[in-house]
Write a protein that holds these residues in place. Structure first.
Motif, PDB file in Angstrom:
ATOM      1  N   ALA A   1     -10.322  45.876  -0.685  1.00 57.59           N
ATOM      2  CA  ALA A   1     -10.478  45.437   0.711  1.00 57.59           C
ATOM      3  C   ALA A   1      -9.252  45.801   1.546  1.00 57.59           C
ATOM      4  CB  ALA A   1     -10.726  43.929   0.761  1.00 57.59           C
ATOM      5  N   ALA A   2      -8.077  45.637   0.943  1.00 60.58           N
ATOM      6  CA  ALA A   2      -6.841  45.948   1.671  1.00 60.58           C
ATOM      7  C   ALA A   2      -6.751  47.448   1.955  1.00 60.58           C
ATOM      8  CB  ALA A   2      -5.619  45.471   0.882  1.00 60.58           C
ATOM      9  N   VAL A   3      -7.102  48.269   0.968  1.00 57.45           N
ATOM     10  CA  VAL A   3      -7.091  49.716   1.164  1.00 57.45           C
ATOM     11  C   VAL A   3      -8.101  50.099   2.249  1.00 57.45           C
ATOM     12  CG1 VAL A   3      -7.678  51.937   0.094  1.00 57.45           C
ATOM     13  CG2 VAL A   3      -6.246  50.314  -1.136  1.00 57.45           C
ATOM     14  N   HIS A   4      -9.271  49.465   2.181  1.00 56.85           N
ATOM     15  CA  HIS A   4     -10.314  49.747   3.160  1.00 56.85           C
ATOM     16  C   HIS A   4      -9.822  49.446   4.573  1.00 56.85           C
ATOM     17  CE1 HIS A   4     -14.186  49.456   5.274  1.00 56.85           C
ATOM     18  NE2 HIS A   4     -14.555  50.375   4.401  1.00 56.85           N
ATOM     19  N   LYS A   5      -9.083  48.353   4.690  1.00 57.51           N
ATOM     20  CA  LYS A   5      -8.550  47.946   5.988  1.00 57.51           C
ATOM     21  C   LYS A   5      -7.542  48.979   6.516  1.00 57.51           C
ATOM     22  CE  LYS A   5      -6.839  43.674   8.001  1.00 57.51           C
ATOM     23  NZ  LYS A   5      -6.286  42.339   7.687  1.00 57.51           N
ATOM     24  N   HIS A   6      -6.672  49.442   5.622  1.00 64.58           N
ATOM     25  CA  HIS A   6      -5.698  50.472   6.015  1.00 64.58           C
ATOM     26  C   HIS A   6      -6.419  51.739   6.488  1.00 64.58           C
ATOM     27  CE1 HIS A   6      -2.060  48.404   5.073  1.00 64.58           C
ATOM     28  NE2 HIS A   6      -2.266  48.342   3.778  1.00 64.58           N
ATOM     29  N   VAL A   7      -7.455  52.108   5.749  1.00 60.39           N
ATOM     30  CA  VAL A   7      -8.210  53.313   6.105  1.00 60.39           C
ATOM     31  C   VAL A   7      -8.837  53.142   7.495  1.00 60.39           C
ATOM     32  CG1 VAL A   7     -10.257  54.702   5.536  1.00 60.39           C
ATOM     33  CG2 VAL A   7      -8.621  54.087   3.739  1.00 60.39           C
ATOM     34  N   THR A   8      -9.314  51.922   7.775  1.00 58.63           N
ATOM     35  CA  THR A   8      -9.920  51.655   9.081  1.00 58.63           C
ATOM     36  C   THR A   8      -8.898  51.809  10.209  1.00 58.63           C
ATOM     37  OG1 THR A   8     -11.453  50.138   8.015  1.00 58.63           O
ATOM     38  CG2 THR A   8     -11.228  49.946  10.407  1.00 58.63           C
ATOM     39  N   VAL A   9      -7.672  51.317   9.975  1.00 64.25           N
ATOM     40  CA  VAL A   9      -6.623  51.462  10.995  1.00 64.25           C
ATOM     41  C   VAL A   9      -6.308  52.943  11.231  1.00 64.25           C
ATOM     42  CG1 VAL A   9      -4.192  50.982  11.565  1.00 64.25           C
ATOM     43  CG2 VAL A   9      -5.607  49.192  10.534  1.00 64.25           C
ATOM     44  N   LEU A  10      -6.219  53.686  10.135  1.00 59.81           N
ATOM     45  CA  LEU A  10      -5.943  55.130  10.249  1.00 59.81           C
ATOM     46  C   LEU A  10      -7.081  55.838  10.973  1.00 59.81           C
ATOM     47  CD1 LEU A  10      -4.550  55.793   6.647  1.00 59.81           C
ATOM     48  CD2 LEU A  10      -3.268  56.077   8.779  1.00 59.81           C
ATOM     49  N   GLU A  11      -8.303  55.393  10.696  1.00 66.19           N
ATOM     50  CA  GLU A  11      -9.475  56.018  11.316  1.00 66.19           C
ATOM     51  C   GLU A  11      -9.482  55.752  12.817  1.00 66.19           C
ATOM     52  OE1 GLU A  11     -13.247  54.432  10.106  1.00 66.19           O
ATOM     53  OE2 GLU A  11     -14.278  56.344  10.433  1.00 66.19           O
TER      54      GLU A  11
END
Lengths: 142, 162
Positions: free
Chosen positions: A53-63
Motif C-alpha cells: 500500500a505504501a509503495v502504491h501511494k508513492h507511485v500515485t504521487v509520482l504519477e
C-alpha cells in the motif's frame, strides 16, 4: 529569452508538484528503477521494506507529478518512468542557478560603473574596445 | 572578474552561491538597499524591474514588477525577515500580481544574503536559496550523489542528455 522559474507562474506551480514528488528518497528510488525499465507495483513492493500500500501511494504521487505512468496489464499494474518530465525538473533547477548567475553578472557590471549621482547618467565609451562588450543595463525605450 | 561557485547542501536543502565582487561591502550593500540600483540587476535587460515599495526593515515589504518586451507585467514581492546593514539580509521571495499583492498559491523562496570583507577591498557575497518544497530541490540536484542511485542514474543521464 527569460526563464520560467522567475516569471512563469503556471510553471512554478507545476514545479512545486514535481519537487514535492521528488522530495522523498523512496520515491526517487522508485523513479530511478522505473526510468530504466518497466516494473509492476508488486515487483516494486518486493524491493522496498515497506508495504504494498505504501509503495502504491508513492507511485500515485509520482504519477500525479507526471513522473511515471501506469498501464494495466492483466492483473498487474506496470509502472514506467517519464524521462521528459524528469528532464523538465532538472531544467527548472538549472534555471534557478542561471537566474542568479545572470544577476551576479549584472551586479558586477553595476559595481564597475561610477557611483550613482543625482546628475543625469553619462555613458562612458568602453575602456578597452574590442575586448568585451558589457551587457546592456538598460533597454532603450522608444 | 567575478568568481562564482554554486554548492548544494542536501542536509540543509539549499542552493548556495558564493561570489566575490570588486567593491567594498558598503558599496555592495547598496545594490540591495537602493531601489534604483536593485532595479538595474534584479530583472534581465528584456524584463527590467520596477520597484514599487522598498521597506528594508524586518516585517517590511519590497514589491516590484518586471515589464516584458510585449508590455506584459509580472509582479513579485519580498517579505523582509532580518536586516543587518551592511552585512546581512534575509527575505522570502514570492510571486504576486502587478500591484505587489502576494499570490499564496505559488511557491516562495527563502533567500539569505551575507556580505563579508574579502582581500584587497573586495566583498564576498554568499547567497543561500532555500526552495519552497523543502528538500525537493536539493534532492533533485543531489540525484547521482545519492548512494545506491548512482548506478541507476548512470543509465538515466544519457537519456536526459538525449
Amino acid at each position: 529569452m527569460y526563464n520560467s522559474m522567475v516569471i512563469g507562474l503556471a510553471e512554478a506551480e507545476n514545479a512545486d508538484h514535481l519537487f514535492h514528488a521528488l522530495a522523498d528518497s523512496t520515491r526517487r528510488e522508485i523513479l530511478a528503477l522505473v526510468l530504466t525499465g518497466e516494473h509492476s507495483v508488486s515487483d516494486l513492493a518486493r524491493r522496498f521494506p515497506i508495504s504494498f500500500a505504501a509503495v502504491h501511494k508513492h507511485v500515485t504521487v509520482l504519477e500525479r507529478a507526471g513522473l511515471v505512468s501506469k498501464q494495466r496489464q492483466g492483473r498487474e499494474q506496470r509502472v514506467s518512468g517519464e524521462v521528459d518530465r524528469l528532464r523538465e525538473a532538472r531544467r527548472l533547477l538549472d534555471d534557478l542557478e542561471t537566474v542568479w548567475r545572470e544577476r551576479i553578472e549584472r551586479i558586477s557590471a553595476l559595481l564597475a560603473d561610477p557611483p550613482p549621482t543625482d546628475a543625469p547618467p553619462t555613458h562612458r565609451p568602453p575602456a578597452e574596445p574590442g575586448t568585451h562588450r558589457p551587457a546592456p543595463l538598460e533597454e532603450p525605450h522608444p | 572578474m567575478t568568481v562564482t561557485t554554486v554548492e548544494k547542501d542536501l542536509e540543509a536543502c539549499t542552493m548556495t552561491i558564493t561570489t566575490v565582487f570588486d567593491a567594498p561591502v558598503e558599496r555592495v550593500w547598496q545594490i540591495w538597499s537602493d531601489p534604483r540600483q536593485l532595479e538595474r540587476w534584479w530583472g534581465p535587460p528584456t524584463y527590467p524591474a520596477t520597484v514599487v515599495d522598498h521597506d528594508l526593515t524586518p516585517g517590511g515589504t519590497v514589491s516590484y514588477f518586471m515589464t516584458g518586451p510585449e508590455g506584459d507585467k509580472h509582479g513579485g514581492w519580498w517579505s523582509v525577515i532580518a536586516v543587518a546593514a551592511p552585512h546581512r539580509l534575509e527575505f522570502d521571495d514570492g510571486f504576486g500580481d502587478t500591484a505587489g499583492h502576494a499570490n499564496p498559491d505559488l511557491p516562495v523562496m527563502r533567500i539569505r544574503v551575507e556580505l563579508s570583507d574579502a582581500p584587497d577591498g573586495t566583498t564576498q557575497m554568499r547567497l543561500e536559496t532555500t526552495f519552497p518544497s523543502a528538500q525537493a530541490m536539493e534532492q533533485v540536484l543531489a540525484m547521482g550523489m545519492d548512494e545506491g542511485m548512482t548506478a541507476a542514474l548512470g543509465q538515466i543521464d544519457p537519456l536526459l542528455a538525449a
